[in-house]
Each structure stands twice: as C-alpha cells, then as structure tokens.
Design a protein around this motif. Sequence first.
Motif, short mmCIF file in Angstrom:
data_model
loop_
_atom_site.label_atom_id
_atom_site.label_comp_id
_atom_site.label_asym_id
_atom_site.label_seq_id
_atom_site.Cartn_x
_atom_site.Cartn_y
_atom_site.Cartn_z
N MET A 1 -42.17 34.25 35.43
CA MET A 1 -41.20 34.23 34.67
C MET A 1 -39.74 32.79 34.70
O MET A 1 -39.87 33.51 36.41
N SER A 2 -39.56 31.67 33.69
CA SER A 2 -38.86 31.77 34.63
C SER A 2 -36.67 32.03 34.12
O SER A 2 -37.43 31.51 32.55
N ILE A 3 -36.07 32.61 34.70
CA ILE A 3 -35.43 32.92 33.91
C ILE A 3 -34.29 31.25 33.34
O ILE A 3 -33.87 30.45 34.54
N ARG A 4 -33.77 31.16 32.43
CA ARG A 4 -33.10 30.00 32.05
C ARG A 4 -31.75 30.23 31.37
O ARG A 4 -31.52 31.73 30.64
N PHE A 5 -30.70 29.46 31.49
CA PHE A 5 -29.62 29.21 31.13
C PHE A 5 -29.20 28.43 30.19
O PHE A 5 -28.14 27.78 29.31
N ASP A 6 -30.62 28.31 28.84
CA ASP A 6 -30.31 26.62 28.01
C ASP A 6 -28.66 26.90 27.20
O ASP A 6 -28.11 25.11 27.42
N ASP A 7 -28.60 27.57 26.09
CA ASP A 7 -27.71 28.20 25.36
C ASP A 7 -26.57 29.07 25.81
O ASP A 7 -25.91 29.26 25.22
N LYS A 8 -26.68 28.90 27.46
CA LYS A 8 -25.20 29.38 28.06
C LYS A 8 -24.07 28.59 27.77
O LYS A 8 -23.86 27.44 28.91
N VAL A 9 -22.81 29.24 28.48
CA VAL A 9 -21.31 28.35 28.73
C VAL A 9 -21.28 28.94 29.78
O VAL A 9 -20.80 30.15 29.69
N ALA A 10 -20.83 29.12 30.90
CA ALA A 10 -20.77 29.48 32.35
C ALA A 10 -19.05 29.38 32.62
O ALA A 10 -19.34 27.88 32.67
N ILE A 11 -18.73 30.11 32.63
CA ILE A 11 -16.91 29.94 33.99
C ILE A 11 -17.49 30.16 35.32
O ILE A 11 -17.90 31.73 35.55
N VAL A 12 -17.34 29.75 36.40
CA VAL A 12 -17.78 30.17 37.91
C VAL A 12 -15.92 29.83 38.55
O VAL A 12 -15.41 28.57 38.71
N THR A 13 -15.49 30.70 39.20
CA THR A 13 -13.94 30.78 39.22
C THR A 13 -14.20 30.48 41.66
O THR A 13 -15.46 30.69 41.19
N GLY A 14 -13.37 29.93 41.65
CA GLY A 14 -13.51 29.37 42.61
C GLY A 14 -14.35 28.22 43.14
O GLY A 14 -15.19 28.63 44.01
N LEU B 1 -27.25 34.99 40.40
CA LEU B 1 -28.03 34.68 38.88
C LEU B 1 -28.25 36.07 38.66
O LEU B 1 -28.32 35.26 37.03
N TYR B 2 -29.01 36.09 38.57
CA TYR B 2 -29.84 37.40 38.37
C TYR B 2 -29.16 38.58 37.07
O TYR B 2 -28.81 38.71 36.71
N LEU B 3 -27.79 38.90 38.09
CA LEU B 3 -27.20 39.57 36.87
C LEU B 3 -26.36 38.39 35.85
O LEU B 3 -25.32 40.03 35.50
N ASP C 1 -31.30 39.23 30.96
CA ASP C 1 -31.92 40.62 30.63
C ASP C 1 -31.38 41.41 32.08
O ASP C 1 -31.91 42.72 32.78
N ALA C 2 -29.75 40.68 32.75
CA ALA C 2 -29.36 41.82 33.60
C ALA C 2 -29.47 42.62 33.35
O ALA C 2 -29.28 43.34 32.53
N PRO C 3 -29.33 44.04 34.55
CA PRO C 3 -28.84 45.08 34.47
C PRO C 3 -27.79 45.66 34.81
O PRO C 3 -26.27 44.15 34.47
N SER C 4 -26.73 46.62 34.13
CA SER C 4 -25.40 46.70 34.15
C SER C 4 -24.80 47.48 35.50
O SER C 4 -26.20 48.45 35.64
N ASN C 5 -23.90 47.69 35.86
CA ASN C 5 -23.08 48.57 37.09
C ASN C 5 -24.09 48.67 37.76
O ASN C 5 -23.80 49.75 38.65
#
Length: 299
Positions: free
Chosen positions: A1-14, A223-225, A229-233
Amino acid sequence: MSIRFDDKVAIVTGAGGGLGREYALELARRGARVVVNDLGGSRDGTGHSDAALKVVKEIEAAGGQAMSNGGNVAEYDQMADMVARAKEKWGGVHILINNAGVLRDKTFAKMDPADFEFVVRVHLLGSAFATKACWETFREQNYGRVLMTASSTGLFGNFGQANYGAAKMGLAGLTKTLQIEGAKNNIRVNTIAPTAGTRMTQDIFPEALFDAFSPEKVAPGALYLVSEDAPSNVILGAGAGVFQASYVTLTPGKLLKGDDLSVEGVAAHWDAIVSREGEIVPQSGGEQPMMIGRILQQG
C-alpha cells in the motif's frame, strides 16, 4: 500500500527547517502541493530569513509544487491571508500541520511574564489561529486533516520549560475538542509529540544522539496522521524511528460518604482513588460525569 497526497493541498507551518522542512519535502514527494510557511526567525522568535523560499526551491527542483509564505502564526489575519492565497492558487486546503514554535527556556522563578506569554502565543494561539483559518474550508469541502505538535514536556513536564509545557499540553487539549467538533465533516485532528535533533534541540541533545534523532525519522508518523485513512484523537510520540502512543486516562475512583466525605476521608482512601485498576481512556469530557453517575447508582 502506497500512501499518496496527489490531490491534496497541505500547509506546514515552521517549515523552513527541521521537522517542518522534512514534513514539507515528504508531502511534496508524495504528490501534495505544499504551502511552506515560516517567519524565518531564530528559535526565540526574533529576526527574519528566507528559509521558506529555500525549501520551496528544494521541492520545485525535485519536480514538486510549492509556494512560500512568511506569515506569523501568532497573527490571525496573516493566517487567513495564507489560506486565501493557497485557495486562490490551488482551489482548496486539505491538510494543516501546525509545527511552528519557539523556545525561551528559564526556570519559572526567573522567567519574565512576557516570555511566558510569547511562547504560549506562538505555540498554542498560533496553532489555533492557523487551524481556525482553515476550518471553514475543511467544513465546506467535507475533508480536513490537522496535526498539532505537542511535546513530552507538555505531557510529562521538564525543568525550565513552564511556558513551553503549558502551551504544548494546551495543544493536546485543543485536539481533543476539535476532533469531536470536526468528526461530522470528516475532519480528523491528531497530536504528535516529536523528539528530534533540530535547531530547537541542538544544545540539549548529546552530539552522539543528534543524528540518531534526525527529523526524517519522525516524518512517517506525522504524514500518516494527516493521510486520508488517518485515525483521529491520537497522541503519537515519535523519535529515532520509534513510535509510541500516549493516553489521558481516568480511574474509577472511590465514592466517599458520611464521615469519609472529608479532607481526612480523601487522605484515608487515597490509594483507592488513584488505583489504576479499571481505568478508562475517555473519548470526551462527558465520560467523567457519566462514570460518576454509574458509581452513584452502584453505591
């Protein structure tokens, strides 16, 4: 299984260095379009630099898409502008990693109140402001992933870091409420407590361990979080390739009545009150009064 973010926009602060840079680079490698946010100051929050632009150039040189942002997380209007610019360029925002932070360590006895306030403002209010700036977009698109950055100092304490610890524990609490409020809109919110050799920790880590705790050994957990399919809390500890889970638990406690319902009674039954036998991991604050209600029915 490959976890990808192809259709996502991500903001990373710092994201101009250390952990944030590694998160941004790895998100881009996996297909995300990344907003690299960094005010570019020193670790005490003073000064400016072009750190974010350098990371953008790294991402673009590797074939990825990124934009730099020099907004101050402690200023809500600047966070709102950052989100607006990302949406204008790429149509949305799907992921936010709140990583920006500062250190102004001193014992509480010697700490200037302004230094306490500043650290709490950057870490706690800065993360809240960045998240708030994204929140309505997450709700509208019925998708959002948020990662808060706590610390073992916040969870367990550390000498000379009262301001930092207060802010970091506050972030764990913020996560717990936001993951409840965001659940119906597919917004998952988690906390990471990283241990890494970075500019923030370079004079704390023994030199022999600095490389062993490199940021790239934390990034897989982060990145998994924020994946689809990330969990929450979750409160995830991460360092040197070791990943751990921390929990806020509640013991069943002890019902005190009659003469025992007194200061002396609490002292006499202290062992039963703090016994961890039968403890639970509440998923919301409402579970504490519910447990009390069950004990009252039984007792």
